[in-house]
Design a protein around this motif. Structure first.
Motif, PDB file in Angstrom:
ATOM      1  N   MET A 129       0.967  -1.000   0.172  1.00 46.09           N
ATOM      2  CA  MET A 129      -0.090   0.067   0.595  1.00 46.09           C
ATOM      3  C   MET A 129       0.729   1.652   0.256  1.00 46.09           C
ATOM      4  O   MET A 129       0.812   2.431  -0.729  1.00 46.09           O
ATOM      5  CB  MET A 129      -0.472   0.231   1.214  1.00 46.09           C
ATOM      6  CG  MET A 129      -1.345   1.307   1.208  1.00 46.09           C
ATOM      7  SD  MET A 129      -3.192   0.799  -0.623  1.00 46.09           S
ATOM      8  CE  MET A 129      -4.065   2.155   0.418  1.00 46.09           C
ATOM      9  N   ILE A 130       2.076   1.329   0.849  1.00 43.71           N
ATOM     10  CA  ILE A 130       2.396   2.412   0.862  1.00 43.71           C
ATOM     11  C   ILE A 130       3.513   2.098  -0.502  1.00 43.71           C
ATOM     12  O   ILE A 130       3.721   4.492  -1.030  1.00 43.71           O
ATOM     13  CB  ILE A 130       3.503   2.483   1.906  1.00 43.71           C
ATOM     14  CG1 ILE A 130       3.036   1.487   3.642  1.00 43.71           C
ATOM     15  CG2 ILE A 130       4.959   3.225   1.816  1.00 43.71           C
ATOM     16  CD1 ILE A 130       3.496   2.496   4.351  1.00 43.71           C
ATOM     17  N   ILE A 131       3.520   1.706  -1.316  1.00 42.99           N
ATOM     18  CA  ILE A 131       4.719   1.964  -2.576  1.00 42.99           C
ATOM     19  C   ILE A 131       3.708   2.195  -3.081  1.00 42.99           C
ATOM     20  O   ILE A 131       3.808   3.109  -4.356  1.00 42.99           O
ATOM     21  CB  ILE A 131       5.443   0.437  -2.840  1.00 42.99           C
ATOM     22  CG1 ILE A 131       6.391   0.093  -2.342  1.00 42.99           C
ATOM     23  CG2 ILE A 131       5.405   0.450  -4.239  1.00 42.99           C
ATOM     24  CD1 ILE A 131       7.040  -1.229  -2.509  1.00 42.99           C
ATOM     25  N   ARG A 132       2.400   2.005  -3.605  1.00 42.84           N
ATOM     26  CA  ARG A 132       1.900   2.360  -4.424  1.00 42.84           C
ATOM     27  C   ARG A 132       0.762   3.797  -4.037  1.00 42.84           C
ATOM     28  O   ARG A 132       0.716   4.226  -5.385  1.00 42.84           O
ATOM     29  CB  ARG A 132       0.185   1.820  -4.110  1.00 42.84           C
ATOM     30  CG  ARG A 132       0.178   0.197  -4.853  1.00 42.84           C
ATOM     31  CD  ARG A 132      -1.149  -0.685  -4.796  1.00 42.84           C
ATOM     32  NE  ARG A 132      -2.428   0.113  -4.938  1.00 42.84           N
ATOM     33  CZ  ARG A 132      -3.585  -0.344  -4.692  1.00 42.84           C
ATOM     34  NH1 ARG A 132      -3.878  -0.960  -3.973  1.00 42.84           N
ATOM     35  NH2 ARG A 132      -4.813   0.252  -5.258  1.00 42.84           N
ATOM     36  N   ALA A 133       1.122   4.025  -3.247  1.00 41.37           N
ATOM     37  CA  ALA A 133       0.945   5.353  -2.389  1.00 41.37           C
ATOM     38  C   ALA A 133       1.955   6.560  -2.951  1.00 41.37           C
ATOM     39  O   ALA A 133       1.457   7.832  -3.448  1.00 41.37           O
ATOM     40  CB  ALA A 133       0.125   5.587  -0.720  1.00 41.37           C
ATOM     41  N   GLY A 134       2.932   6.155  -2.708  1.00 43.68           N
ATOM     42  CA  GLY A 134       4.436   6.708  -2.854  1.00 43.68           C
ATOM     43  C   GLY A 134       4.619   6.794  -4.669  1.00 43.68           C
ATOM     44  O   GLY A 134       5.032   8.172  -4.875  1.00 43.68           O
ATOM     45  N   SER A 135       4.307   6.004  -5.249  1.00 39.69           N
ATOM     46  CA  SER A 135       4.163   6.748  -6.718  1.00 39.69           C
ATOM     47  C   SER A 135       3.223   7.417  -7.023  1.00 39.69           C
ATOM     48  O   SER A 135       3.808   7.447  -8.562  1.00 39.69           O
ATOM     49  CB  SER A 135       3.205   5.031  -7.166  1.00 39.69           C
ATOM     50  OG  SER A 135       4.266   4.264  -8.715  1.00 39.69           O
TER      51      SER A 135
END
Length: 124
Positions: free
Chosen positions: A1-7
């Motif tokens: 989830m963090i990677i998706r938001a960061g992306s």
């Protein structure tokens, strides 16, 4: 989830940075070789497509074809909008080949990322 938001956040900043650069009436990067402008457009389109793809949920062993298509079409569409935007900026011009380079970069980056993911998954 963090990677998706960061992306997604990085994609927004990437588009904002490109908009800022496109809004400059003069933009003169150092000329190193012929065609570097198209290579820079391809790199920009590729990075944007990868950031947009990262906004989707990863479905092992790869992203879906629909997710890849949405990322490519979105990067291509933004490239077209950017070229139209440049048409209205004094000292700038819009170029179909720049848009084509943006789109090609998006296709190459997404294809290469898919190949890398499949290669990594097959080694597991």
């Amino acid at each position: 989830m963090i990677i998706r938001a960061g992306s997604c956040i990085l994609a927004i900043f990437w588009v904002g940075f490109e908009f800022y650069l496109s809004h400059q009436s003069t933009l003169s990067p150092p000329h190193i070789f012929s065609g570097q402008d198209k290579l820079l457009h391809a790199a920009y389109g590729g990075v944007l497509a990868l950031l947009l793809l990262g906004c989707f949920k990863f479905s092992p062993p790869d992203y879906t074809a629909r997710q890849k298509a949405i990322a490519i079409v979105s990067a291509s569409l933004y490239g077209a909008i950017d070229e139209i935007h440049q048409y209205f900026i004094p000292g700038r011009y819009s170029d179909f080949l720049d848009w084509l380079a943006d789109t090609t970069g998006a296709i190459v980056a997404i294809s290469f990322a898919g190949w890398l993911i499949r290669k990594y998954q097959s080694r597991k």
